[in-house]
Design a protein around this motif. Structure first.
Motif, PDB file in Angstrom:
ATOM      1  N   SER A  98       0.833  -1.210   0.000  1.00 17.38           N
ATOM      2  CA  SER A  98       0.000   0.000   0.000  1.00 17.38           C
ATOM      3  C   SER A  98       0.867   1.258   0.000  1.00 17.38           C
ATOM      4  O   SER A  98       0.498   2.272  -0.585  1.00 17.38           O
ATOM      5  N   LEU A  99       2.061   1.192   0.624  1.00 21.83           N
ATOM      6  CA  LEU A  99       2.963   2.343   0.560  1.00 21.83           C
ATOM      7  C   LEU A  99       3.442   2.574  -0.874  1.00 21.83           C
ATOM      8  O   LEU A  99       3.516   3.709  -1.342  1.00 21.83           O
ATOM      9  N   LEU A 100       3.762   1.469  -1.559  1.00 20.21           N
ATOM     10  CA  LEU A 100       4.226   1.595  -2.941  1.00 20.21           C
ATOM     11  C   LEU A 100       3.139   2.198  -3.816  1.00 20.21           C
ATOM     12  O   LEU A 100       3.385   3.107  -4.607  1.00 20.21           O
ATOM     13  N   VAL A 101       1.919   1.683  -3.658  1.00 21.47           N
ATOM     14  CA  VAL A 101       0.802   2.184  -4.449  1.00 21.47           C
ATOM     15  C   VAL A 101       0.621   3.673  -4.173  1.00 21.47           C
ATOM     16  O   VAL A 101       0.465   4.496  -5.066  1.00 21.47           O
ATOM     17  N   GLU A 102       0.726   4.019  -2.870  1.00 18.87           N
ATOM     18  CA  GLU A 102       0.541   5.400  -2.472  1.00 18.87           C
ATOM     19  C   GLU A 102       1.591   6.320  -3.099  1.00 18.87           C
ATOM     20  O   GLU A 102       1.278   7.352  -3.645  1.00 18.87           O
ATOM     21  N   SER A 103       2.870   5.871  -3.054  1.00 22.61           N
ATOM     22  CA  SER A 103       3.907   6.769  -3.544  1.00 22.61           C
ATOM     23  C   SER A 103       3.830   6.943  -5.052  1.00 22.61           C
ATOM     24  O   SER A 103       4.326   7.916  -5.579  1.00 22.61           O
ATOM     25  N   SER A 104       3.179   5.996  -5.758  1.00 22.77           N
ATOM     26  CA  SER A 104       3.134   6.180  -7.200  1.00 22.77           C
ATOM     27  C   SER A 104       1.886   6.937  -7.657  1.00 22.77           C
ATOM     28  O   SER A 104       1.828   7.402  -8.771  1.00 22.77           O
ATOM     29  N   SER A 105       0.854   7.060  -6.818  1.00 20.58           N
ATOM     30  CA  SER A 105      -0.363   7.685  -7.353  1.00 20.58           C
ATOM     31  C   SER A 105      -1.122   8.565  -6.367  1.00 20.58           C
ATOM     32  O   SER A 105      -2.133   9.132  -6.710  1.00 20.58           O
ATOM     33  N   ALA A 106      -0.619   8.704  -5.151  1.00 14.19           N
ATOM     34  CA  ALA A 106      -1.445   9.389  -4.153  1.00 14.19           C
ATOM     35  C   ALA A 106      -1.361  10.898  -4.237  1.00 14.19           C
ATOM     36  O   ALA A 106      -2.042  11.594  -3.508  1.00 14.19           O
ATOM     37  N   GLN A 107      -0.534  11.409  -5.150  1.00 18.49           N
ATOM     38  CA  GLN A 107      -0.265  12.848  -5.094  1.00 18.49           C
ATOM     39  C   GLN A 107      -1.447  13.700  -5.520  1.00 18.49           C
ATOM     40  O   GLN A 107      -1.629  14.791  -5.018  1.00 18.49           O
ATOM     41  N   LEU A 108      -2.231  13.226  -6.478  1.00 22.51           N
ATOM     42  CA  LEU A 108      -3.370  14.034  -6.890  1.00 22.51           C
ATOM     43  C   LEU A 108      -4.511  13.837  -5.899  1.00 22.51           C
ATOM     44  O   LEU A 108      -4.793  12.718  -5.480  1.00 22.51           O
ATOM     45  N   SER A 109      -5.150  14.937  -5.512  1.00 25.72           N
ATOM     46  CA  SER A 109      -6.289  14.809  -4.607  1.00 25.72           C
ATOM     47  C   SER A 109      -7.254  15.967  -4.862  1.00 25.72           C
ATOM     48  O   SER A 109      -6.845  17.048  -5.292  1.00 25.72           O
ATOM     49  N   THR A 110      -8.522  15.704  -4.586  1.00 23.74           N
ATOM     50  CA  THR A 110      -9.520  16.720  -4.905  1.00 23.74           C
ATOM     51  C   THR A 110      -9.391  17.952  -4.000  1.00 23.74           C
ATOM     52  O   THR A 110      -9.859  19.025  -4.348  1.00 23.74           O
ATOM     53  N   ASN A 111      -8.780  17.781  -2.829  1.00 22.71           N
ATOM     54  CA  ASN A 111      -8.667  18.926  -1.903  1.00 22.71           C
ATOM     55  C   ASN A 111      -7.253  19.522  -1.865  1.00 22.71           C
ATOM     56  O   ASN A 111      -6.879  20.165  -0.890  1.00 22.71           O
ATOM     57  N   PHE A 112      -6.495  19.313  -2.935  1.00 21.38           N
ATOM     58  CA  PHE A 112      -5.077  19.693  -2.926  1.00 21.38           C
ATOM     59  C   PHE A 112      -4.846  21.159  -2.550  1.00 21.38           C
ATOM     60  O   PHE A 112      -3.898  21.495  -1.860  1.00 21.38           O
ATOM     61  N   TYR A 113      -5.718  22.061  -3.014  1.00 24.83           N
ATOM     62  CA  TYR A 113      -5.520  23.495  -2.744  1.00 24.83           C
ATOM     63  C   TYR A 113      -6.431  24.021  -1.634  1.00 24.83           C
ATOM     64  O   TYR A 113      -6.578  25.240  -1.492  1.00 24.83           O
ATOM     65  N   SER A 114      -7.047  23.127  -0.861  1.00 24.28           N
ATOM     66  CA  SER A 114      -8.059  23.614   0.088  1.00 24.28           C
ATOM     67  C   SER A 114      -7.457  24.557   1.145  1.00 24.28           C
ATOM     68  O   SER A 114      -8.142  25.464   1.611  1.00 24.28           O
ATOM     69  N   LYS A 115      -6.184  24.377   1.480  1.00 27.02           N
ATOM     70  CA  LYS A 115      -5.539  25.308   2.423  1.00 27.02           C
ATOM     71  C   LYS A 115      -4.800  26.424   1.700  1.00 27.02           C
ATOM     72  O   LYS A 115      -4.817  27.572   2.133  1.00 27.02           O
ATOM     73  N   THR A 116      -4.141  26.067   0.570  1.00 29.73           N
ATOM     74  CA  THR A 116      -3.234  27.029  -0.069  1.00 29.73           C
ATOM     75  C   THR A 116      -3.936  27.962  -1.052  1.00 29.73           C
ATOM     76  O   THR A 116      -3.413  29.038  -1.364  1.00 29.73           O
ATOM     77  N   ASN A 149      -3.719  36.358  -9.024  1.00 31.67           N
ATOM     78  CA  ASN A 149      -4.124  37.473  -8.159  1.00 31.67           C
ATOM     79  C   ASN A 149      -4.558  36.993  -6.780  1.00 31.67           C
ATOM     80  O   ASN A 149      -4.293  37.646  -5.780  1.00 31.67           O
ATOM     81  N   VAL A 150      -5.274  35.866  -6.725  1.00 35.75           N
ATOM     82  CA  VAL A 150      -5.754  35.410  -5.416  1.00 35.75           C
ATOM     83  C   VAL A 150      -4.739  34.554  -4.667  1.00 35.75           C
ATOM     84  O   VAL A 150      -4.693  34.602  -3.443  1.00 35.75           O
ATOM     85  N   CYS A 151      -3.934  33.773  -5.372  1.00 35.95           N
ATOM     86  CA  CYS A 151      -2.887  32.999  -4.677  1.00 35.95           C
ATOM     87  C   CYS A 151      -1.692  32.793  -5.581  1.00 35.95           C
ATOM     88  O   CYS A 151      -1.595  31.790  -6.285  1.00 35.95           O
ATOM     89  N   PRO A 152      -0.779  33.750  -5.553  1.00 42.84           N
ATOM     90  CA  PRO A 152       0.369  33.727  -6.469  1.00 42.84           C
ATOM     91  C   PRO A 152       1.287  32.513  -6.260  1.00 42.84           C
ATOM     92  O   PRO A 152       1.579  32.138  -5.140  1.00 42.84           O
ATOM     93  N   GLY A 153       1.664  31.924  -7.405  1.00 43.99           N
ATOM     94  CA  GLY A 153       2.681  30.869  -7.374  1.00 43.99           C
ATOM     95  C   GLY A 153       2.222  29.538  -6.822  1.00 43.99           C
ATOM     96  O   GLY A 153       3.058  28.696  -6.470  1.00 43.99           O
TER      97      GLY A 153
END
Ligand code: HEM
Ligand SMILES: *[C@@H]1O[C@H](CO)[C@@H](O)[C@H](O)[C@H]1NC(C)=O
Ligand SMILES: *[C@@H]1O[C@H](CO)[C@@H](O)[C@H](O)[C@H]1NC(C)=O
Length: 324
Positions: free
Chosen positions: A19-37, A116-120
């Protein structure tokens, strides 16, 4: 006892490693990726897409296609957005894109609003993915949660964009199946994603040989399309016709009804219903909008998973048309 408990803990450890291997190859995309930033990114993209598409309905189609052509060359990494320079040749003038892709200026405009709303913070690749979804929704199609967290490439590939990875409109069914399979997409995904041709326009040069030479085409439909697409090469090449003759600015399942009636505009549309393995799925979609909508949405999510740059790979471009 001992043996069985040690073998079950082996199984447990193996499961964790897998499960760690699976995670490291595909877990990076997520629907809430920018929810804080960048919590406002979704509403910012949506309102810009709405204003562009309400000015010109076709722009919704153009933005959807941009995502497909981005994802099929080097993955969904914004590579198609990189403009040519005197020392760099990108994807925009490759055969499938030259005189054909549209909406780059809309993406640039969305990017500047987002900066304008969140540079970079937000990648151009993610903006393309969101704009595709928002376009489909605005034109009456299904919605889905867009996975985010893609980063932008520092390169693009003219040769990859010209290599047939984006299949041509002269494709056979076998070629379409192979080209989508090469990107990890199933035959069913390919048939569902082709339903994107329920909106937008194509140039005479892409359907000339179909309307003059194909035999699996409705006669009066062929005549109608010939009317605005001269038989001689290089004349009227850029004349437009709707991919869906019934409702070209509405995202529905009428595209598949056209195929059942031999009224697909592109050769590569009609091969999906021409006595082969995909006929029955085309017929299902032609009769069942809900099934099409949910399969299309699921396939769009899978297309958006094609080889993203994540983590510290690539960059967050400041301007979508050039590397930082
Ligand atoms: C199955 C293989 C596919 C082939 C061979 C194909 C081919 C084409 C061609 C030749 C055009 C007309 C381009 C022009 O004349 O400028 C077109 C337009 C379009 N394609 Fe596809 N396409 C395919 C799949 C897809 C997919 C997967 C999507 C999106 C999910 C898509 C979305 C569109 C849209 C929306 C347009 C209209 C664009 C506009 O009006 O600006 N296509 N396609
Ligand atoms: C792209 O289209 C333009 C205008 O039709 C043409 O002059 C140019 O040669 C094309 N570029 C490529 C790489 O084919
Ligand atoms: C139709 O097919 C013939 C024979 O292959 C070819 O010479 C001709 O250019 C084609 N016409 C069109 C409009 O594609």
């Amino acid at each position: 006892m001992t043996t069985s408990s040690s073998s079950s803990s082996m199984v447990f450890v193996t499961l964790i490693i897998v499960s760690l291997l699976v995670e490291s190859s595909s877990a990076q995309l997520s629907t809430n990726f920018y929810s804080k930033t960048c919590p406002n990114v979704l509403s910012t993209v949506k309102s810009e897409v709405q204003s562009s598409v309400s000015k010109e309905k076709r722009m919704g189609a153009s933005l959807l296609r941009l995502f497909f052509h981005d994802c099929f060359v080097q993955g969904c990494d914004g590579s198609i957005l990189l403009d040519d320079t005197s020392s760099f040749r990108g994807e925009q003038t490759a055969g499938p894109n030259n005189n054909s892709i549209r909406g780059l200026n809309v993406i640039d405009q969305i990017k500047s609003k987002v900066e304008n709303v969140c540079p970079g913070v937000v990648s151009c690749a993610d903006i393309v993915a969101l704009a595709a979804r928002d376009s489909v929704v605005f034109l009456g199609g299904p919605s889905w949660d867009v996975k985010l967290g893609r980063r932008d490439s520092r390169t693009a590939s003219f040769s990859a964009a010209n290599s047939g990875q984006i299949p041509p409109p002269t494709s056979t069914l076998a070629n379409l199946i192979n080209r989508f399979q090469a990107k990890g997409l199933s035959t069913n995904d390919m048939v569902a994603l082709s339903g994107a041709h329920t909106i937008g326009q194509a140039r005479c040069t892409t359907f000339r040989s179909r309307v003059y030479n194909d035999t699996n085409i409705d006669g009066s439909f062929a005549k109608t399309r010939q009317g605005n697409c001269p038989i001689s090469l290089n004349s009227g090449d850029n004349n437009l016709a709707p991919l869906d003759l019934q409702s070209p600015t509405f995202f529905d399942a009428k595209y598949y009804q056209n195929l059942v009636n031999n009224k697909g505009l592109l050769h590569s549309d009609q091969v999906l219903h021409n006595g082969g393995s995909t006929d029955s799925l085309v017929e299902t979609y032609s009769k069942n909008l809900d099934t099409f909508n949910s399969d299309f949405a699921a396939a769009m999510i899978r297309m958006g998973d094609i080889s993203p740059l994540t983590g510290s790979n690539g960059e967050i471009r400041k301007m979508c048309g050039k590397v930082n």
